[in-house]
Write an enzyme that holds these catalytic residues in place. Structure first.
Site, PDB file in Angstrom:
ATOM      1  N   ASP A  16     -20.493 -20.233   6.160  1.00  0.00           N
ATOM      2  CA  ASP A  16     -20.549 -19.057   5.286  1.00  0.00           C
ATOM      3  C   ASP A  16     -21.462 -19.267   4.078  1.00  0.00           C
ATOM      4  OD1 ASP A  16     -18.581 -18.307   7.026  1.00  0.00           O
ATOM      5  OD2 ASP A  16     -16.939 -18.481   5.590  1.00  0.00           O
TER       6      ASP A  16
ATOM      7  N   GLU B 289     -10.961 -26.513  10.183  1.00  0.00           N
ATOM      8  CA  GLU B 289     -10.985 -27.462   9.061  1.00  0.00           C
ATOM      9  C   GLU B 289      -9.777 -27.359   8.132  1.00  0.00           C
ATOM     10  OE1 GLU B 289     -12.002 -24.212   9.058  1.00  0.00           O
ATOM     11  OE2 GLU B 289     -14.114 -24.648   8.856  1.00  0.00           O
TER      12      GLU B 289
ATOM     13  N   ASP C 230     -14.022 -19.852  15.332  1.00  0.00           N
ATOM     14  CA  ASP C 230     -14.018 -20.080  13.890  1.00  0.00           C
ATOM     15  C   ASP C 230     -12.992 -21.152  13.488  1.00  0.00           C
ATOM     16  OD1 ASP C 230     -14.930 -19.596  11.349  1.00  0.00           O
ATOM     17  OD2 ASP C 230     -13.918 -17.675  11.089  1.00  0.00           O
TER      18      ASP C 230
END
Ligand SMILES: *[C@@H]1O[C@H](CO)[C@@H](O)[C@H](O)[C@H]1NC(C)=O
Ligand SMILES: *[C@@H]1O[C@H](CO)[C@@H](O)[C@H](O)[C@H]1NC(C)=O
Ligand SMILES: *[C@@H]1O[C@H](CO)[C@@H](O)[C@H](O)[C@H]1NC(C)=O
Ligand SMILES: *[C@@H]1O[C@H](CO)[C@@H](O)[C@H](O)[C@H]1NC(C)=O
Ligand SMILES: *[C@@H]1O[C@H](CO)[C@@H](O)[C@H](O)[C@H]1NC(C)=O
Ligand SMILES: *[C@@H]1O[C@H](CO)[C@@H](O)[C@H](O)[C@H]1NC(C)=O
Ligand SMILES: *[C@@H]1O[C@H](CO)[C@@H](O)[C@H](O)[C@H]1NC(C)=O
Ligand SMILES: *[C@@H]1O[C@H](CO)[C@@H](O)[C@H](O)[C@H]1NC(C)=O
Ligand SMILES: *[C@@H]1O[C@H](CO)[C@@H](O)[C@H](O)[C@H]1NC(C)=O
Ligand SMILES: *[C@@H]1O[C@H](CO)[C@@H](O)[C@H](O)[C@H]1NC(C)=O
Ligand SMILES: *[C@@H]1O[C@H](CO)[C@@H](O)[C@H](O)[C@H]1NC(C)=O
Ligand SMILES: *[C@@H]1O[C@H](CO)[C@@H](O)[C@H](O)[C@H]1NC(C)=O
Length: 760
Positions: free
Chosen positions: A486, A421, A418
Site C-alpha cells: 500500500d 503479516e 492479501d
C-alpha cells in the site's frame, strides 16, 4: 558376488566421503584468533580482543496494533565469547567458544550447494536466549537484499529488523502524514516491510542467508563488521560466493526457489481495479474500451460483498460470491472470458464472524485460538474476524477447498491474496503448538503455499495468478507474484511512487524476480489533501509499463482519487500507456521466462548488469528491465526533463522517444513529459525493432488535463479492502482534532462528508 558388492560399498563410501569432506572454505589460525574465508573473501575474523560471537539473556515484547508492531527488546546480559579452541573433524570444523557457564560450539562445513554453512550448538550448562554474530566488513562495502526494502536499496549504514508487518503510512517521521499515522502507531519507518528476509548480498561478492524464522536484526551500521542478532535458538547460516553479483543472485534463487511464468493473458492489457457490482464493472469496461484501453482483466475486490459501518462501506470478509452485489456474476465471468477478459477477486486469511462461513469453520475448530480456547477474534475496525489456523492440516485443506470451489470453480482467474503479516506473537494458540513468535514470519509463506497448492490442485498453474504482499524466506517457491503493498498516493520517497523501485530491486536481490505494484498507489487521506493527482496516476502507469503486470487500484478512498476513468483525457492517456505495456510484452515475457529458468530478476539493479561501474552500485531509482532496456521512471512531480545515468556498454544507448544515441558512461538529460517515460535500449539488442517501433506506433501526445473533469469525482460504489490503513485514517482525524480543536470546525464540513460518503 561378495567381492563385487564390497567393491560397490567401497566405491560408494568413497563418493560420499569425497563429496562431504571437501571444504570449500578455509580456516587460518592467527596468534590470538582465526580467519574463515571462502576463496579470498574473509567472512569471519575472530580475535580474542574482538570476538565474533556474543550471547546473552533478555526479553522481547511485541506490541501489535493492527499489523503494526512495536518491538521492545530488553537485553539483560550480553557476554563476549572470546576464548576458543578447535575440535577438528574430517568433514566439519568445530570451534568451541566458552565464557563462564556458556559454551557454544560453532560448526563449519561445505554442503552440496554452499561452500560454507555455519551452525551453533549451545552445550550449556547455562543457555542463552539471544545471540549476536559478527561478519567481517569493509567500510566501502555495500549491502543489498533484506527482502523487500522500500527506503534503501543499499542497506549499508542502517539496521533492519526481520519481522513481517504493515509497512506503515508515510514511513518517514519528518513527514506530516507519518505524524498523524503515528497517533495510531501506524506511521512505520524506513525498515518496516511486509516482506523481510534475513538474506544479504555484499559487494565483496558473497551472500549470507539465515535460515531461521525467529526475530532477527541485521545491523549494517558498523564500518568493520555486520552484526546479526537472533532471538531464541539460532538456526543455520548459509554463505555463498561467486565471481559476479548476478551469479550470486542466480545461486540464491536456485537455492530458495524460482517463480513460475505468468499466464499469457496477463500481457494482453491492463487489469483494471474496479468495484461496485456487475453493472458498474461492465460500464467501466465499456468506457475503457471506448478509450482504447487494452483490458486483460477486471479486478473486483468487492466480489464477496460490502459491509456498512458508521465510517462507510468495507469489504465483507466472507469468501464467496455475493449475488446481491454482483447479480449474474457467474455467467458474466463466462461471457467476458469469451471476449478475452478475465475476472479477478480478493481473499485474505480472515473470516468475518457475521458471515455465513464463520460458524461452520468455528464448529470444526479451524481457527487460531486464544488463551481460553476460543477463536482468537481481531477487531478490524467495527467488524470482527477470526484467523484460519494454517498449521492445522484440516483447516489448511478446508481453505484450499474454498479457493478451488468459490474462486477457481466460478471461473475467477486471479486474486489478491492479501495480508499474512498480522499474526500476533502472544495470546494465541495454534494446532501445532508452536508459539506465535516462531510462526509469525512463516505465516505469509504458509498463506502463499496454500494459495499455490489450490491453484496447482485445480490444474490451473500458468492460467490463474494470485499476488501476495507479505512474505519471508520460502515465498519464492509459492507466490505467483508479489505486489508492493500500500503506497501513499504521492511522490514521497519513503512511501510514495518512488519506493516501489527499491522494493522491486531488493526483492530481486532476495530471490523474487516477478513483482508489481498498485498503479496510482493506495493510501489516501482526502481530508488532509493526500489524494491521487492525474499526474501521479499517469507517472505510476508509466513506471508499470516496465514491470511484469499492469494493474490499477482505486485506493482506499476512491472518490478522493483521480481514477483512469475520471475523464476521457486521462482514460486515453492511461490507455496509451497500457498499449505500450502490451506492445513490449514479447520482451517482458522473455524476461519472465528467463527469471523462471535462470533466476535473473525481471527488474535488476544497475550493478547486476554493470558490476565494474562504481556508479551502477549506488543507483537506486533507475534499473535494468532485462539486459536490453534501461528505465528511469519519473518519480518526482512537475518535471519535463530527466537526468539519467548511462553506463558504458559495448553498444550505444538509444532513447526510445526520439532515437537519439548516447555513449556511456555519463549523465544525460532527456525530455520526460507526461507520456514519455525515460527508457533507453541497447542498439545491439535483438529486440531492437520492438523498442524502436514504440515511438512510431505510440507517438507522444501531450497530456492536457481538463480541470473540470480531472478532479476527484463522486460515486457511491467504492469500498476499501484493507483495515489498518483505513481504520488508521478514520481515527487519525479524531486524534488530530483533539490536539488542534479549532481546526475541527474549519474542516468539520469536509470531514463529515467523507465520513458518510467515502469509504474509510
Ligand atoms: C584444527 O584446525 C585448525 C584450523 O584449520 C588448525 O589450525 C589446527 O591445527 C587443527 N588442530 C588439530 C589438532 O588438528
Ligand atoms: C586474516 O584476516 C586479516 C584481515 O583481513 C588479514 O589482514 C590477515 O592477513 C588474515 N590472516 C591470515 C593468516 O590469513
Ligand atoms: C555458573 O553457574 C553456577 C550455578 O548457577 C553459578 O554458581 C556460578 O557462579 C556460574 N559461574 C559463572 C562464571 O557465572
Ligand atoms: C567446492 O569446490 C569444488 C572444487 O572446486 C567444486 O567442484 C564444488 O562445486 C564446490 N562446492 C561448493 C558447494 O561450493
Ligand atoms: C551439540 O553438542 C553436544 C555435546 O557435544 C552433542 O551431543 C550434540 O549432538 C550436538 N548437537 C548438534 C545438533 O550438533
Ligand atoms: C452480500 O453481502 C451482504 C453484506 O453486505 C450480506 O448481508 C448478504 O448476505 C450477502 N449476500 C450473499 C448472497 O452472500
Ligand atoms: C449462475 O448461478 C445461478 C444461481 O445463483 C444459477 O441458477 C445459474 O444457472 C448459474 N449460471 C451459470 C452460467 O452457471
Ligand atoms: C477468547 O475469545 C473469546 C471469543 O472468541 C472471548 O469471548 C474471550 O474473552 C477470549 N479470551 C481471552 C483470554 O482473550
Ligand atoms: C499439542 O499439544 C496438545 C496438548 O499437550 C496435544 O494434545 C496435541 O497432540 C499437540 N498437538 C500436536 C500437533 O503436536
Ligand atoms: C524523509 O523526509 C525528509 C523530509 O522530506 C527527507 O529529507 C528524507 O530524505 C526522507 N527520508 C527518506 C528515507 O525518504
Ligand atoms: C510478439 O510475438 C508474436 C509471436 O512471435 C508476434 O506474432 C508478434 O508480432 C510480436 N509482437 C510484436 C509487437 O512484435
Ligand atoms: C556513486 O558513486 C560514485 C563512485 O563512488 C560517485 O562518484 C557518484 O557521485 C555516486 N553517485 C551517486 C548518485 O551517489
Amino acid at each position: 558376488m561378495h567381492f563385487d558388492r564390497l567393491l560397490w560399498i567401497l566405491l560408494l563410501s568413497w563418493v560420499v566421503f569425497a563429496s562431504t569432506a571437501a571444504k570449500n572454505y578455509s580456516i587460518t589460525t592467527l596468534d590470538n584468533g582465526f580467519n574463515v574465508s571462502i576463496g579470498n573473501i574473509l567472512i569471519f575474523q575472530h580475535l580474542t580482543t574482538s570476538p565474533i560471537l556474543f550471547v546473552g539473556q533478555g526479553q522481547i515484547q511485541y506490541y501489535e496494533f493492527q499489523g503494526n508492531f512495536d518491538i521492545k527488546d530488553y537485553t539483560e546480559e550480553r557476554v563476549e565469547m572470546r576464548t576458543f579452541s578447535f575440535i577438528n573433524d574430517s568433514d566439519k570444523d568445530y570451534v568451541k567458544f566458552t565464557n563462564g557457564n556458556y559454551t557454544i560450539i560453532m560448526s563449519l562445513q561445505t554442503t552440496d550447494n554452499h561452500p560454507l554453512v555455519v551452525e551453533f550448538n549451545d552445550t550449556g550448562p547455562i543457555h542463552y536466549d539471544r545471540i549476536w554474530i559478527r561478519i567481517k566488513a569493509e567500510s566501502s562495502e555495500k549491502v543489498f537484499g533484506g527482502g523487500e526494502q522500500f527506503s534503501y536499496l543499499n542497506l549499508r549504514g542502517k539496521t533492519f529488523p526481520m519481522w513481517t508487518r504493515e509497512q506503515g503510512v508515510g514511513r518517514n517521521a519528518s513527514q506530516l502524514v507519518t505524524f498523524y499515522a503515528n497517533m495510531q502507531h501506524s506511521g512505520g519507518d524506513y525498515h518496516t516491510t511486509y516482506y523481510p528476509q534475513p538474506t544479504f548480498h555484499s559487494s565483496r561478492l558473497y551472500y549470507c542467508h539465515y535460515r531461521g524464522s525467529n526475530y532477527a536484526v541485521l545491523a549494517f551500521d558498523h564500518p568493520e563488521f555486520h552484526e546479526i542478532f537472533v532471538s531464541g535458538k539460532v538456526d543455520r547460516f548459509y554463505f555463498n560466493a561467486d565471481s559476479t553479483p548476478l551469479g550470486l543472485v542466480q545461486k540464491l534463487s536456485s537455492f530458495l526457489g524460482r517463480q513460475h511464468e505468468l499466464p499469457e493473458w496477463i500481457y494482453t492489457g491492463a487489469i483494471l481495479g474496479v468495484q461496485g457490482g456487475t453493472e458498474v464493472m461492465l460500464q467501466r469496461l465499456k468506457s475503457a474500451q471506448n478509450s482504447k484501453v487494452p483490458v486483460s482483466g477486471l479486478w473486483i475486490q468487492d466480489w464477496a460483498g460490502v459491509l456498512k459501518t458508521s465510517f462507510g462501506s468495507r469489504l465483507f470478509w466472507n469468501w464467496q460470491w455475493n449475488s446481491t452485489r454482483y447479480p449474474g456474476l457467474n455467467s458474466t465471468i463466462l461471457g467476458l472470458k469469451k471476449q478475452g477478459i478475465r475476472v479477478l477477486a480478493y481473499i485474505n486469511p480472515y473470516l468475518n464472524i457475521e458471515g455465513s462461513i464463520f460458524q461452520d469453520v468455528k464448529d470444526k475448530g479451524y481457527f487460531v485460538m486464544n488463551d481460553s480456547g476460543q477463536p482468537y477474534i481481531s477487531d478490524f475496525g467495527e467488524f470482527n474476524c477470526a484467523t484460519v489456523d494454517f498449521t492445522n492440516p484440516a483447516s489448511y485443506d478446508w481453505y484450499k477447498g474454498l479457493i478451488k470451489t468459490n474462486l477457481i470453480g466460478m471461473g475467477i482467474s486471479g486474486w489478491m491474496a492479501d495480508f499474512g503479516e498480522y499474526l500476533p506473537a502472544s495470546g494465541v494458540k495454534f494446532y501445532n503448538n508452536e508459539s506465535g513468535e516462531v510462526l509469525h514470519n512463516t505465516w505469509p509463506v504458509l498463506w502463499a503455499k496454500l494459495n499455490r497448492e489450490a491453484v496447482e490442485e485445480a490444474n490451473k498453474l500458468g492460467d490463474v495468478v494470485f499476488w501476495t504482499r507479505a512474505g519471508f524466506s520460502g515465498t519464492q517457491n509459492y507466490s505467483t507474484l508479489m505486489w508492493a503493498g500500500d503506497q501513499d498516493v504521492d511522490f514521497t520517497y519513503a512511501d510514495g511512487l518512488p519506493s516501489v523501485i527499491p522494493a522491486a530491486l531488493s526483492m530481486g536481490m532476495s530471490g523474487i524476480g516477478i513483482t508489481h505494484f498498485d498503479i496510482g498507489g493506495y493510501t489516501t487521506f482526502g481530508t488532509l489533501g493526500l489524494r491521487r493527482s492525474p499526474e501521479l496516476l499517469l507517472r505510476s502507469a508509466e513506471a508499470a509499463i516496465f514491470t511484469p503486470m499492469f494493474r490499477s487500484h482505486e485506493g482506499n478512498q476512491p472518490q478522493a482519487n483521480t481514477q483512469f476513468y475520471s475523464s476521457p483525457e486521462i482514460q486515453s492517456a492511461f490507455g496509451r500507456l497500457a498499449q505500450i505495456y502490451v506492445h513490449i510484452s514479447n520482451y517482458t515475457k522473455f524476461l519472465v521466462k528467463t527469471n523462471s529458468e535462470q533466476g535473473i530478476p525481471v527488474q535488476q539493479p544497475m550493478f547486476l548488469a554493470y558490476p565494474d561501474d562504481p556508479n551502477a552500485w549506488n543507483t537506486t531509482y533507475q534499473y535494468m528491465f532485462g539486459r536490453d532496456l534501461l528505465v528511469a521512471p519519473v518519480i518526482t512531480t512537475n518535471v519535463s526533463t530527466m537526468n539519467v545515468y548511462l553506463p558504458n556498454d559495448s553498444s550505444v544507448w538509444v532513447y526510445i522517444w526520439n532515437e537519439s544515441e548516447f555513449q556511456g558512461p555519463g549523465y544525460f538529460m532527456v525530455s520526460s513529459e507526461i507520456g514519455k517515460p525515460p527508457a533507453f535500449f541497447r542498439k545491439a539488442s535483438t529486440f531492437r525493432n520492438l523498442f524502436s517501433s514504440i515511438q512510431t506506433t505510440f507517438p507522444y501526445v501531450p497530456f492536457i488535463p481538463n480541470p473540470s473533469t480531472a478532479t476527484p469525482h463522486t460515486s457511491n460504489t467504492s469500498q476499501s479492502s484493507k483495515t489498518s490503513h483505513t481504520s488508521t485514517v478514520k481515527s487519525l482525524a479524531s486524534s488530530f482534532y483533539s490536539i488542534y480543536p479549532h481546526l475541527f470546525y474549519i474542516q468539520y464540513f469536509a470531514l463529515s462528508i467523507y465520513s458518510f460518503h467515502v469509504c474509510i
